[in-house]
Design a protein around this motif. Sequence first.
Motif, PDB file in Angstrom:
ATOM      1  N   SER A  34       0.588  -1.279   0.090  1.00  0.00           N
ATOM      2  CA  SER A  34      -0.020   0.051   0.046  1.00  0.00           C
ATOM      3  C   SER A  34       0.926   1.272  -0.067  1.00  0.00           C
ATOM      4  N   ASP A  35       1.931   1.036   0.478  1.00  0.00           N
ATOM      5  CA  ASP A  35       2.956   2.242   0.479  1.00  0.00           C
ATOM      6  C   ASP A  35       3.873   2.463  -0.646  1.00  0.00           C
ATOM      7  N   ILE A  36       3.678   1.638  -1.581  1.00  0.00           N
ATOM      8  CA  ILE A  36       4.622   1.547  -2.673  1.00  0.00           C
ATOM      9  C   ILE A  36       4.782   2.906  -3.408  1.00  0.00           C
ATOM     10  N   ASN A  37       5.802   3.521  -3.935  1.00  0.00           N
ATOM     11  CA  ASN A  37       5.979   4.641  -4.700  1.00  0.00           C
ATOM     12  C   ASN A  37       6.098   4.536  -6.141  1.00  0.00           C
ATOM     13  N   GLU A  38       5.912   5.467  -7.058  1.00  0.00           N
ATOM     14  CA  GLU A  38       5.872   5.233  -8.460  1.00  0.00           C
ATOM     15  C   GLU A  38       7.254   4.535  -8.848  1.00  0.00           C
ATOM     16  N   ALA A  39       8.221   5.247  -8.222  1.00  0.00           N
ATOM     17  CA  ALA A  39       9.788   5.048  -8.741  1.00  0.00           C
ATOM     18  C   ALA A  39       9.904   3.559  -8.759  1.00  0.00           C
ATOM     19  N   GLU A  40       9.514   2.888  -7.604  1.00  0.00           N
ATOM     20  CA  GLU A  40       9.510   1.445  -7.374  1.00  0.00           C
ATOM     21  C   GLU A  40       8.885   0.471  -8.373  1.00  0.00           C
ATOM     22  N   VAL A  41       7.511   1.141  -8.751  1.00  0.00           N
ATOM     23  CA  VAL A  41       6.894   0.410  -9.891  1.00  0.00           C
ATOM     24  C   VAL A  41       7.603   0.707 -11.188  1.00  0.00           C
ATOM     25  N   MET A  56      -1.546   4.476 -11.529  1.00  0.00           N
ATOM     26  CA  MET A  56      -1.280   3.800 -10.128  1.00  0.00           C
ATOM     27  C   MET A  56      -2.785   3.752  -9.628  1.00  0.00           C
ATOM     28  N   LEU A  57      -3.257   2.512  -9.252  1.00  0.00           N
ATOM     29  CA  LEU A  57      -4.327   2.291  -8.720  1.00  0.00           C
ATOM     30  C   LEU A  57      -4.215   2.140  -7.115  1.00  0.00           C
ATOM     31  N   LYS A  58      -3.905   3.087  -6.225  1.00  0.00           N
ATOM     32  CA  LYS A  58      -3.338   2.680  -4.936  1.00  0.00           C
ATOM     33  C   LYS A  58      -4.370   2.107  -4.000  1.00  0.00           C
ATOM     34  N   GLY A  59      -5.786   2.663  -4.273  1.00  0.00           N
ATOM     35  CA  GLY A  59      -6.713   2.202  -3.312  1.00  0.00           C
ATOM     36  C   GLY A  59      -6.843   0.800  -3.616  1.00  0.00           C
ATOM     37  N   LYS A  60      -6.278   0.045  -4.770  1.00  0.00           N
ATOM     38  CA  LYS A  60      -6.649  -1.228  -5.143  1.00  0.00           C
ATOM     39  C   LYS A  60      -5.370  -2.008  -5.161  1.00  0.00           C
ATOM     40  N   ALA A  63      -1.447  -1.300 -10.314  1.00  0.00           N
ATOM     41  CA  ALA A  63      -0.923  -0.285 -11.301  1.00  0.00           C
ATOM     42  C   ALA A  63      -1.018  -1.006 -12.723  1.00  0.00           C
ATOM     43  N   PHE A  64      -0.998  -0.026 -13.698  1.00  0.00           N
ATOM     44  CA  PHE A  64      -0.585  -0.344 -15.018  1.00  0.00           C
ATOM     45  C   PHE A  64       0.633   0.340 -15.451  1.00  0.00           C
ATOM     46  N   LEU A  65       1.621  -0.363 -16.140  1.00  0.00           N
ATOM     47  CA  LEU A  65       2.778   0.030 -16.705  1.00  0.00           C
ATOM     48  C   LEU A  65       2.950  -0.084 -18.202  1.00  0.00           C
ATOM     49  N   GLU A  66       3.316   0.916 -18.887  1.00  0.00           N
ATOM     50  CA  GLU A  66       3.287   0.840 -20.191  1.00  0.00           C
ATOM     51  C   GLU A  66       4.829   0.879 -20.743  1.00  0.00           C
ATOM     52  N   MET A  67       5.003  -0.284 -21.609  1.00  0.00           N
ATOM     53  CA  MET A  67       6.343  -0.267 -21.987  1.00  0.00           C
ATOM     54  C   MET A  67       6.379   0.400 -23.457  1.00  0.00           C
ATOM     55  N   ASN A  68       7.672   0.727 -23.932  1.00  0.00           N
ATOM     56  CA  ASN A  68       7.633   1.429 -25.320  1.00  0.00           C
ATOM     57  C   ASN A  68       7.485   0.339 -26.596  1.00  0.00           C
ATOM     58  N   THR A  69       7.787  -0.875 -26.321  1.00  0.00           N
ATOM     59  CA  THR A  69       7.599  -1.879 -27.230  1.00  0.00           C
ATOM     60  C   THR A  69       6.734  -3.065 -26.494  1.00  0.00           C
ATOM     61  N   GLU A  70       6.043  -3.907 -27.589  1.00  0.00           N
ATOM     62  CA  GLU A  70       5.669  -5.024 -27.070  1.00  0.00           C
ATOM     63  C   GLU A  70       6.544  -5.994 -26.388  1.00  0.00           C
ATOM     64  N   GLU A  71       7.723  -6.109 -27.242  1.00  0.00           N
ATOM     65  CA  GLU A  71       8.893  -6.925 -27.233  1.00  0.00           C
ATOM     66  C   GLU A  71       9.310  -6.891 -25.566  1.00  0.00           C
ATOM     67  N   ALA A  72       9.452  -5.680 -25.419  1.00  0.00           N
ATOM     68  CA  ALA A  72       9.832  -5.292 -23.964  1.00  0.00           C
ATOM     69  C   ALA A  72       9.077  -5.703 -22.900  1.00  0.00           C
ATOM     70  N   LEU A 118      -0.067  12.552 -11.020  1.00  0.00           N
ATOM     71  CA  LEU A 118       1.135  13.784 -10.719  1.00  0.00           C
ATOM     72  C   LEU A 118       2.498  13.144 -10.464  1.00  0.00           C
ATOM     73  N   GLN A 119       2.492  12.236  -9.242  1.00  0.00           N
ATOM     74  CA  GLN A 119       3.576  11.810  -8.896  1.00  0.00           C
ATOM     75  C   GLN A 119       4.337  10.694  -9.738  1.00  0.00           C
ATOM     76  N   ALA A 120       3.398  10.089 -10.427  1.00  0.00           N
ATOM     77  CA  ALA A 120       3.903   9.046 -11.729  1.00  0.00           C
ATOM     78  C   ALA A 120       4.487   9.976 -12.678  1.00  0.00           C
ATOM     79  N   GLN A 121       3.875  10.892 -13.061  1.00  0.00           N
ATOM     80  CA  GLN A 121       4.457  11.754 -14.287  1.00  0.00           C
ATOM     81  C   GLN A 121       5.903  12.304 -14.018  1.00  0.00           C
ATOM     82  N   ALA A 122       6.135  12.768 -12.445  1.00  0.00           N
ATOM     83  CA  ALA A 122       7.324  13.308 -12.049  1.00  0.00           C
ATOM     84  C   ALA A 122       8.336  12.372 -12.064  1.00  0.00           C
TER      85      ALA A 122
END
Length: 525
Positions: A34-41, A56-60, A63-72, A118-122
Amino acid sequence: MSSAANGNDSKKFKGDIRSPGTPSRVIHVRKLPSDINEAEVISLGLPFGKVTNLLMLKGKNQAFLEMNTEEAAQTMVSYYSSVTPVIRNHPIFMQYSNHKELKTDNSPNQVVCISYCLQAQAALQAVNAVQTGSMSIAGVDPTGVTGPSPVLRVIVENLFYPVTLDVLHQIFSKFGTVLKVITFTKNNQFQALLQFADGLTAQHAKLALDGQNIYNACCTLRISFSKLTSLNVKYNNDKSRDYTRPDLPTGDSQPAIEHHAMAAFATPGIISAAPYAGAHAFPPAFAIQQAAGLAVPGVPGALASLAIPGAAAAAAAAGRLGFPALSGGHCVMLVSNLNPERVTPQCLFILFGVYGDVIRVKIMFNKKENALIQMSDGTQAQLAMSHLNGQKLYGRALRITLSKHTTVQLPREGHEDQGLTKDYSNSPLHRFKKPGSKNYSNIFPPSSTLHLSNIPPSVVEDDLKMLFSSSGAMVKNFKFFQKDRKMALIQMGSVEEAIESLIEFHNHDLGENHHLRVSFSKSTF
């Protein structure tokens, strides 16, 4: 850009719905602390490629992480399907998302997500600044605020296996350009100062690596920022390196590490390592599982990603912990393609003993091209396998794999096996009996240059050159260490000749109660 948040409005993202399990650039991460931050994800995805978006869906605790390529994304999901990452004692789970990209949208029919974006963006902007090289001023961020020091202080605890300057360079180079490294011993601990090109890169490396193990269950990295902003390196050798100054001398001699370190940098300003919160970093279990073809001579385990193409390299880069978690049952190797006319248990004991303590050797009675070699533990077996597989011994390339056997059985009493099985468990020639032995820091792949030590004062250069050429090998170069003539370097005509010379002359009696010690060197003439 990361999805942005405004006030208490619900955030929505859209993507083309796909069938579950279908590869996608978007990865659904579940069961986060529950206390994870954006940088760790974000750090979960960085070893595999660029992270382009984060939701980030901190209440749940998701998180959803988008990579630059499908291969990655595919490489990332494939890797984490076999190695479950753990953050603060929470196993993290991930799978492909049903969405192929992350977007914000006000459509009422889209999935509603609560995001602290906002934190994720930073966090993403900071990472992208490092990845794109837009941070050109070391230690200064774009707003003009002084950032963290580009110099990290690294302490390696539980030093049971070799950690060298090159190993540290391999690990930390995954995060950016390493300019300088100094290794030393202080308070009976192996330590290093490591300078990046800028403070943000150092911060990223610290976040990702602090608390991780280089090898399974040992060699734990404790990382803090140094108050030093630059390192002054005088010599390029095994203890210090300035990668911007290849012209620096080697210093020839091997002084005590403490004195070398004192000469190389000013000690004031080195701060103590921050208290280790082990639960805040990936535990020893976060180690890459060895896959076929990932072993590269000269580089421990998965850290050899620089030599591995494509997706395998990305998976290897994720295995920052080095060796896989091999159990005691994986300490036996099967060595095949031996030369049956030349190979003996003793020669295999000497050669494999460069990389660990050999317990038993058995050459197969009915097929003498094959042998079983039992090491003290699984990590030593992996170390020997990664360095010696493919090397030539007596004209044949060694083929080495892990054996299904857990031990090498001695012949039953009364059963003669022509001396093909030997027990070395009590041998005085074991190099690694003492935990933290300096031998751990001097393990190198086979090379044409050998390091000689324990040379008595009466033995001169011609004596040693004559000894090493007595078997028909060519001696190309020789030199004593200037400040310690108990040690020398000798260059043979080829790597194969050096391997055979090490086998023949390690522990050779030079008189005056001196037995020659021979190992492979990384030095060149």
